[in-house]
Design a protein around this motif. Structure first.
Motif, PDB file in Angstrom:
ATOM      1  N   SER A  47       0.965  -0.740  -0.467  1.00  0.00           N
ATOM      2  CA  SER A  47       0.411   0.255  -0.204  1.00  0.00           C
ATOM      3  C   SER A  47       1.475   1.440  -0.314  1.00  0.00           C
ATOM      4  O   SER A  47       0.349   2.091  -0.809  1.00  0.00           O
ATOM      5  CB  SER A  47      -1.071   0.066   0.996  1.00  0.00           C
ATOM      6  OG  SER A  47      -1.304  -0.660   1.368  1.00  0.00           O
ATOM      7  N   LEU A  48       1.881   1.300   0.925  1.00  0.00           N
ATOM      8  CA  LEU A  48       2.600   3.031   0.875  1.00  0.00           C
ATOM      9  C   LEU A  48       3.762   2.711  -0.638  1.00  0.00           C
ATOM     10  O   LEU A  48       3.352   3.817  -0.831  1.00  0.00           O
ATOM     11  CB  LEU A  48       4.024   2.504   2.166  1.00  0.00           C
ATOM     12  CG  LEU A  48       2.623   1.938   2.966  1.00  0.00           C
ATOM     13  CD1 LEU A  48       4.004   2.578   4.513  1.00  0.00           C
ATOM     14  CD2 LEU A  48       2.892   4.205   4.261  1.00  0.00           C
ATOM     15  N   LEU A  49       4.259   2.018  -1.761  1.00  0.00           N
ATOM     16  CA  LEU A  49       4.740   1.709  -1.646  1.00  0.00           C
ATOM     17  C   LEU A  49       3.281   2.243  -3.976  1.00  0.00           C
ATOM     18  O   LEU A  49       3.946   2.910  -4.357  1.00  0.00           O
ATOM     19  CB  LEU A  49       5.123   0.755  -3.165  1.00  0.00           C
ATOM     20  CG  LEU A  49       6.454  -0.111  -2.167  1.00  0.00           C
ATOM     21  CD1 LEU A  49       6.451  -1.841  -2.452  1.00  0.00           C
ATOM     22  CD2 LEU A  49       7.503   0.550  -2.171  1.00  0.00           C
ATOM     23  N   VAL A  50       2.195   1.622  -3.578  1.00  0.00           N
ATOM     24  CA  VAL A  50       1.657   2.413  -4.598  1.00  0.00           C
ATOM     25  C   VAL A  50       1.049   3.800  -4.876  1.00  0.00           C
ATOM     26  O   VAL A  50       1.028   4.981  -4.578  1.00  0.00           O
ATOM     27  CB  VAL A  50       0.048   1.365  -4.527  1.00  0.00           C
ATOM     28  CG1 VAL A  50      -0.701   2.451  -4.962  1.00  0.00           C
ATOM     29  CG2 VAL A  50       0.660   0.185  -5.285  1.00  0.00           C
ATOM     30  N   TRP A  51       0.827   3.830  -3.378  1.00  0.00           N
ATOM     31  CA  TRP A  51       0.363   5.898  -2.446  1.00  0.00           C
ATOM     32  C   TRP A  51       2.387   6.258  -2.664  1.00  0.00           C
ATOM     33  O   TRP A  51       1.873   7.057  -3.254  1.00  0.00           O
ATOM     34  CB  TRP A  51       0.793   5.445  -1.238  1.00  0.00           C
ATOM     35  CG  TRP A  51       0.165   6.938  -0.607  1.00  0.00           C
ATOM     36  CD1 TRP A  51       0.171   8.163  -1.568  1.00  0.00           C
ATOM     37  CD2 TRP A  51       0.497   7.382   0.455  1.00  0.00           C
ATOM     38  NE1 TRP A  51      -0.437   9.201  -0.380  1.00  0.00           N
ATOM     39  CE2 TRP A  51      -0.080   8.439   0.720  1.00  0.00           C
ATOM     40  CE3 TRP A  51      -0.162   6.579   1.894  1.00  0.00           C
ATOM     41  CZ2 TRP A  51      -0.451   9.267   1.876  1.00  0.00           C
ATOM     42  CZ3 TRP A  51       0.088   6.962   3.787  1.00  0.00           C
ATOM     43  CH2 TRP A  51      -0.365   8.305   3.392  1.00  0.00           C
ATOM     44  N   GLN A  52       3.304   5.998  -2.699  1.00  0.00           N
ATOM     45  CA  GLN A  52       4.518   7.094  -3.126  1.00  0.00           C
ATOM     46  C   GLN A  52       3.724   7.105  -4.547  1.00  0.00           C
ATOM     47  O   GLN A  52       4.839   7.974  -5.049  1.00  0.00           O
ATOM     48  CB  GLN A  52       5.698   6.069  -2.355  1.00  0.00           C
ATOM     49  CG  GLN A  52       6.797   6.902  -3.134  1.00  0.00           C
ATOM     50  CD  GLN A  52       6.642   8.316  -1.624  1.00  0.00           C
ATOM     51  OE1 GLN A  52       6.544   8.097  -0.823  1.00  0.00           O
ATOM     52  NE2 GLN A  52       7.991   9.127  -2.257  1.00  0.00           N
ATOM     53  N   TRP A  53       4.171   5.928  -5.474  1.00  0.00           N
ATOM     54  CA  TRP A  53       3.817   5.791  -6.655  1.00  0.00           C
ATOM     55  C   TRP A  53       3.222   6.714  -7.664  1.00  0.00           C
ATOM     56  O   TRP A  53       3.198   7.838  -8.690  1.00  0.00           O
ATOM     57  CB  TRP A  53       3.976   4.813  -7.167  1.00  0.00           C
ATOM     58  CG  TRP A  53       4.462   4.364  -8.733  1.00  0.00           C
ATOM     59  CD1 TRP A  53       5.354   5.089  -9.687  1.00  0.00           C
ATOM     60  CD2 TRP A  53       3.180   4.431  -9.866  1.00  0.00           C
ATOM     61  NE1 TRP A  53       5.508   4.287 -11.028  1.00  0.00           N
ATOM     62  CE2 TRP A  53       3.903   4.417 -11.035  1.00  0.00           C
ATOM     63  CE3 TRP A  53       1.920   4.148  -9.608  1.00  0.00           C
ATOM     64  CZ2 TRP A  53       3.203   4.213 -12.208  1.00  0.00           C
ATOM     65  CZ3 TRP A  53       1.497   4.140 -10.754  1.00  0.00           C
ATOM     66  CH2 TRP A  53       1.428   4.465 -12.046  1.00  0.00           C
ATOM     67  N   ALA A  54       1.583   6.751  -6.656  1.00  0.00           N
ATOM     68  CA  ALA A  54       0.727   7.362  -7.643  1.00  0.00           C
ATOM     69  C   ALA A  54       0.818   8.939  -7.074  1.00  0.00           C
ATOM     70  O   ALA A  54       0.111   9.975  -7.701  1.00  0.00           O
ATOM     71  CB  ALA A  54      -0.614   6.352  -7.217  1.00  0.00           C
ATOM     72  N   ALA A  55       1.436   9.379  -5.977  1.00  0.00           N
ATOM     73  CA  ALA A  55       1.051  10.841  -5.761  1.00  0.00           C
ATOM     74  C   ALA A  55       1.849  10.846  -6.274  1.00  0.00           C
ATOM     75  O   ALA A  55       2.653  10.867  -7.359  1.00  0.00           O
ATOM     76  CB  ALA A  55       1.722  10.744  -4.595  1.00  0.00           C
ATOM     77  N   ASP A  56       0.717  12.652  -7.594  1.00  0.00           N
ATOM     78  CA  ASP A  56       1.579  13.274  -8.817  1.00  0.00           C
ATOM     79  C   ASP A  56       1.390  12.391 -10.109  1.00  0.00           C
ATOM     80  O   ASP A  56       1.810  13.131 -10.660  1.00  0.00           O
ATOM     81  CB  ASP A  56       3.018  14.335  -8.502  1.00  0.00           C
ATOM     82  CG  ASP A  56       2.445  15.160  -7.820  1.00  0.00           C
ATOM     83  OD1 ASP A  56       1.125  15.877  -7.710  1.00  0.00           O
ATOM     84  OD2 ASP A  56       4.387  16.182  -7.805  1.00  0.00           O
TER      85      ASP A  56
END
Length: 284
Positions: A47-56
């Motif tokens: 979840s954290l990896l997807v969040w980090q990648w999807a931001a912006d």
């Protein structure tokens, strides 16, 4: 029987069953728990990896921030001393409020569940008070108790009280009447029934109420801080939101989640300690 063994039965020549210990290794004893925790770690990391990648990319970072920015804000607050000083204030409010509300709820639950007629008289008034949104009580508590720690503690206690009380009453009323009658037939008095039957049998309801009440203790304390405070995690949320610091808001929510997890773990340990008399299957 130790933690490394479980009972298996065989029949001797005379027909009497005998319990035989079966040795189990580490994976046999803890394999299920290890698998659950591994799945949790993988889920959080993904979840954290997807969040980090999807931001912006998929989301506007102004509104969602990034895990890396949230971590940087936590480190910054920790170095400044802002995080620990405000966290300690909120922890005190949560613990005192939870302890006060849970103790009052358990005591009132046992007393009123034992007085059937009195409980029937008071039941509609108790439910009416329970239905009042606790957010609506915050301004009234400010008028009564000011904006200091006492107001947040009592607001958290009022939030916790009803949940523990109702679950305690349910636990007491679900006690097996056959066990009560058996103790009385053996010459046991009122105190014997209470201490040997009612109290142990109703602990499931009490502990369930305490588990359910943990997040509400946080809610009560933080609501008080959001309404009127210059200290605590609720104050940090207000301050960060006023500056449109999304990372700061998320960082505070992470700290609140950790506090809730720790409190839930402590109540779970208490549950295991008090449930040792139950069969192993009933403790899961």
């Amino acid at each position: 029987m130790t933690a490394e063994t479980r009972p298996a039965s065989k029949v001797e020549d005379d027909g009497a069953p005998q319990t035989v210990p079966i040795e189990r290794g580490f994976w046999g004893r803890h394999g299920g728990s290890v698998g659950v925790w591994a799945a949790r770690v993988v889920l959080v990391a993904a979840s954290l990896l997807v969040w980090q990648w999807a931001a912006d990319r998929w989301f506007d970072v102004i509104f969602t921030s990034r895990p890396s920015e949230i971590w940087n804000r936590l480190v910054e607050w920790q170095q400044d001393g802002v995080l620990w000083s405000n966290t300690w204030v909120t922890i005190q409010e949560i613990v005192y409020g939870f302890g006060l509300g849970a103790a009052a709820g358990v005591l009132a639950g046992f007393l009123l569940a034992s007085a059937t007629v009195l409980y029937r008289v008071l039941d509609p008034f108790i439910m009416a008070l329970y239905a009042i949104p606790k957010v609506a009580l915050a301004p009234l508590f400010i008028v009564w108790f000011g904006i200091g720690m006492h107001m947040k503690v009592l607001l958290a206690a009022a939030t916790v009280f009803f949940l523990v009380f109702l679950n305690t009453v349910a636990g007491v009323r679900e006690v097996d009447r056959g066990l009560v009658d058996a103790v009385r037939l053996m010459g046991g008095g009122r105190w014997h029934v209470t201490l040997k039957v009612v109290l142990p049998a109703s602990m499931t309801g009490v502990l369930t109420g305490m588990k359910v009440a943990i997040p509400y203790a946080l809610i009560g304390a933080v609501i008080g801080e959001l309404v009127a405070s210059n200290r605590g995690l609720g104050y940090l949320i207000n301050d960060a939101a006023a500056q449109f610091d999304t990372a700061g808001v998320f960082a505070t929510l992470v700290v609140l989640s950790v506090i809730a997890a720790v409190l839930n773990l402590l109540v779970g340990l208490l549950d295991r300690r008090l449930s040792r008399w139950k069969p192993l299957e009933a403790r899961r």
